[in-house]
Design a protein around this motif. Structure first.
Motif, PDB file in Angstrom:
ATOM      1  N   ASN A  51       0.847  -1.187   0.000  1.00 22.48           N
ATOM      2  CA  ASN A  51       0.000   0.000   0.000  1.00 22.48           C
ATOM      3  C   ASN A  51       0.886   1.242   0.000  1.00 22.48           C
ATOM      4  O   ASN A  51       1.679   1.439   0.907  1.00 22.48           O
ATOM      5  N   VAL A  52       0.706   2.082  -1.017  1.00 19.31           N
ATOM      6  CA  VAL A  52       1.535   3.290  -1.134  1.00 19.31           C
ATOM      7  C   VAL A  52       0.679   4.557  -1.221  1.00 19.31           C
ATOM      8  O   VAL A  52       1.114   5.567  -1.748  1.00 19.31           O
ATOM      9  N   CYS A  53      -0.526   4.517  -0.663  1.00 16.85           N
ATOM     10  CA  CYS A  53      -1.410   5.681  -0.785  1.00 16.85           C
ATOM     11  C   CYS A  53      -1.115   6.773   0.242  1.00 16.85           C
ATOM     12  O   CYS A  53      -1.529   7.902   0.075  1.00 16.85           O
ATOM     13  N   GLU A  54      -0.395   6.449   1.303  1.00 15.43           N
ATOM     14  CA  GLU A  54      -0.099   7.454   2.315  1.00 15.43           C
ATOM     15  C   GLU A  54       0.894   8.488   1.782  1.00 15.43           C
ATOM     16  O   GLU A  54       1.805   8.143   1.044  1.00 15.43           O
ATOM     17  N   PRO A  55       0.738   9.734   2.182  1.00 15.02           N
ATOM     18  CA  PRO A  55       1.730  10.738   1.775  1.00 15.02           C
ATOM     19  C   PRO A  55       3.105  10.389   2.363  1.00 15.02           C
ATOM     20  O   PRO A  55       3.197   9.924   3.486  1.00 15.02           O
ATOM     21  N   GLY A  56       4.136  10.617   1.578  1.00 18.37           N
ATOM     22  CA  GLY A  56       5.485  10.343   2.038  1.00 18.37           C
ATOM     23  C   GLY A  56       5.913   8.909   1.884  1.00 18.37           C
ATOM     24  O   GLY A  56       6.965   8.515   2.362  1.00 18.37           O
ATOM     25  N   THR A  57       5.100   8.102   1.213  1.00 17.28           N
ATOM     26  CA  THR A  57       5.405   6.697   1.012  1.00 17.28           C
ATOM     27  C   THR A  57       5.808   6.469  -0.435  1.00 17.28           C
ATOM     28  O   THR A  57       5.132   6.933  -1.347  1.00 17.28           O
ATOM     29  N   GLU A  58       6.908   5.762  -0.621  1.00 20.38           N
ATOM     30  CA  GLU A  58       7.376   5.456  -1.968  1.00 20.38           C
ATOM     31  C   GLU A  58       7.983   4.066  -1.979  1.00 20.38           C
ATOM     32  O   GLU A  58       8.661   3.670  -1.042  1.00 20.38           O
ATOM     33  N   LEU A  59       7.713   3.317  -3.050  1.00 25.97           N
ATOM     34  CA  LEU A  59       8.242   1.970  -3.201  1.00 25.97           C
ATOM     35  C   LEU A  59       9.358   1.970  -4.238  1.00 25.97           C
ATOM     36  O   LEU A  59       9.155   2.400  -5.369  1.00 25.97           O
ATOM     37  N   PHE A  60      10.523   1.495  -3.844  1.00 25.26           N
ATOM     38  CA  PHE A  60      11.645   1.328  -4.753  1.00 25.26           C
ATOM     39  C   PHE A  60      11.777  -0.159  -5.058  1.00 25.26           C
ATOM     40  O   PHE A  60      11.757  -0.967  -4.136  1.00 25.26           O
ATOM     41  N   GLN A  61      11.917  -0.498  -6.315  1.00 22.22           N
ATOM     42  CA  GLN A  61      12.110  -1.891  -6.689  1.00 22.22           C
ATOM     43  C   GLN A  61      13.554  -2.068  -7.147  1.00 22.22           C
ATOM     44  O   GLN A  61      13.974  -1.486  -8.138  1.00 22.22           O
ATOM     45  N   VAL A  62      14.287  -2.859  -6.393  1.00 23.56           N
ATOM     46  CA  VAL A  62      15.711  -3.068  -6.650  1.00 23.56           C
ATOM     47  C   VAL A  62      15.898  -4.460  -7.242  1.00 23.56           C
ATOM     48  O   VAL A  62      15.588  -5.455  -6.581  1.00 23.56           O
ATOM     49  N   PRO A  63      16.398  -4.558  -8.479  1.00 24.10           N
ATOM     50  CA  PRO A  63      16.576  -5.880  -9.092  1.00 24.10           C
ATOM     51  C   PRO A  63      17.672  -6.683  -8.392  1.00 24.10           C
ATOM     52  O   PRO A  63      18.730  -6.139  -8.058  1.00 24.10           O
ATOM     53  N   LEU A  64      17.404  -7.953  -8.182  1.00 28.93           N
ATOM     54  CA  LEU A  64      18.371  -8.833  -7.529  1.00 28.93           C
ATOM     55  C   LEU A  64      19.097  -9.715  -8.531  1.00 28.93           C
ATOM     56  O   LEU A  64      19.830 -10.620  -8.154  1.00 28.93           O
ATOM     57  N   PHE A  65      18.897  -9.473  -9.812  1.00 30.29           N
ATOM     58  CA  PHE A  65      19.573 -10.250 -10.850  1.00 30.29           C
ATOM     59  C   PHE A  65      20.740  -9.452 -11.406  1.00 30.29           C
ATOM     60  O   PHE A  65      20.912  -8.273 -11.097  1.00 30.29           O
ATOM     61  N   ASP A  66      21.553 -10.104 -12.220  1.00 32.15           N
ATOM     62  CA  ASP A  66      22.764  -9.482 -12.763  1.00 32.15           C
ATOM     63  C   ASP A  66      22.437  -8.236 -13.572  1.00 32.15           C
ATOM     64  O   ASP A  66      21.522  -8.243 -14.381  1.00 32.15           O
ATOM     65  N   GLN A  67      23.226  -7.203 -13.355  1.00 31.27           N
ATOM     66  CA  GLN A  67      23.125  -5.955 -14.106  1.00 31.27           C
ATOM     67  C   GLN A  67      24.429  -5.775 -14.871  1.00 31.27           C
ATOM     68  O   GLN A  67      25.491  -6.056 -14.344  1.00 31.27           O
ATOM     69  N   ARG A  68      24.338  -5.313 -16.091  1.00 27.92           N
ATOM     70  CA  ARG A  68      25.537  -5.080 -16.900  1.00 27.92           C
ATOM     71  C   ARG A  68      25.651  -3.603 -17.208  1.00 27.92           C
ATOM     72  O   ARG A  68      24.666  -2.946 -17.478  1.00 27.92           O
ATOM     73  N   GLY A  69      26.861  -3.121 -17.164  1.00 28.34           N
ATOM     74  CA  GLY A  69      27.098  -1.725 -17.486  1.00 28.34           C
ATOM     75  C   GLY A  69      28.354  -1.587 -18.320  1.00 28.34           C
ATOM     76  O   GLY A  69      29.259  -2.411 -18.236  1.00 28.34           O
ATOM     77  N   GLU A  70      28.364  -0.568 -19.140  1.00 29.50           N
ATOM     78  CA  GLU A  70      29.569  -0.246 -19.895  1.00 29.50           C
ATOM     79  C   GLU A  70      29.574   1.242 -20.169  1.00 29.50           C
ATOM     80  O   GLU A  70      28.531   1.880 -20.227  1.00 29.50           O
ATOM     81  N   PHE A  71      30.751   1.762 -20.321  1.00 31.04           N
ATOM     82  CA  PHE A  71      30.903   3.184 -20.599  1.00 31.04           C
ATOM     83  C   PHE A  71      30.479   3.444 -22.035  1.00 31.04           C
ATOM     84  O   PHE A  71      30.873   2.720 -22.953  1.00 31.04           O
TER      85      PHE A  71
END
Length: 186
Positions: A51-71
């Motif tokens: 439930n995210v209806c309250e003021p000041g509430t925010e849900l962050f979804q952080v992936p737990l799988f491999d992330q790839r990055g390159e310049f």
């Protein structure tokens, strides 16, 4: 009067069902409450519907799988003897599940705008604004410790890359991330 009660019940039901967000599978949901005013105590790891209806509430979804990055662009570095060379680092990492709150708490302030890469906006912003500038600084510092001859000698660039990988791995660990692969691609 009965119609008013019925409409009120329907309205409450609609608000209750639309104010929920679902944490996706293989993601850690980190719920921030009270605008995060009380530090990490306002952050909790959640799953399922939240439930995210309250003021000041925010849900962050952080992936737990491999992330790839390159310049996106090659970086220009200088050796100790002022010789310039280019590198285009690539890396892969994943968030340590037990440290998901730390990752969000330390980085919630960065811009989460969606990017064209299709990657999660939070993680892409983390890479663009935090990880890649830090990797760039580490590569610059480490490259200044080597001369062109030492980098070009037998295994010199491999020694440089291994040392750099250890340094980057340590830096990622401090941020709640596990470095899986790293290549400077000199």
């Amino acid at each position: 009067m009965k119609q008013l009660k019925f409409l009120l019940i329907v309205l409450v039901a609609i608000i209750a069902t639309t104010s929920c967000q679902r944490v996706a599978p293989n993601y850690a949901g980190v719920l921030m409450e009270n605008y995060g005013k009380d530090g990490k105590s306002d952050f909790t790891v959640v799953s399922g519907k939240v439930n995210v209806c309250e003021p000041g509430t925010e849900l962050f979804q952080v992936p737990l799988f491999d992330q790839r990055g390159e310049f996106a662009e090659p970086v220009t570095l200088k050796a100790a003897d002022n010789t310039e060379f280019n590198a285009r680092p690539t890396y892969s990492y994943k968030v340590i599940k037990e440290r998901a709150i730390d990752v969000v708490f330390d980085n919630k302030h960065i811009d989460k705008a969606d990017t064209e890469s299709g990657k999660d906006g939070f993680m892409q912003s983390l890479e663009d604004n935090i990880l890649e500038p830090r990797i760039y600084d580490l590569i610059k510092e480490e490259s200044r410790k080597h001369t062109t001859d030492s980098l070009m000698a037998n295994g010199g660039s491999l020694i440089f890359e291994k040392r750099l990988e250890q340094i980057v791995e340590s830096e990622f660990e401090k941020r709640g991330l596990k470095l899986l692969t790293f290549s400077a691609q000199l």
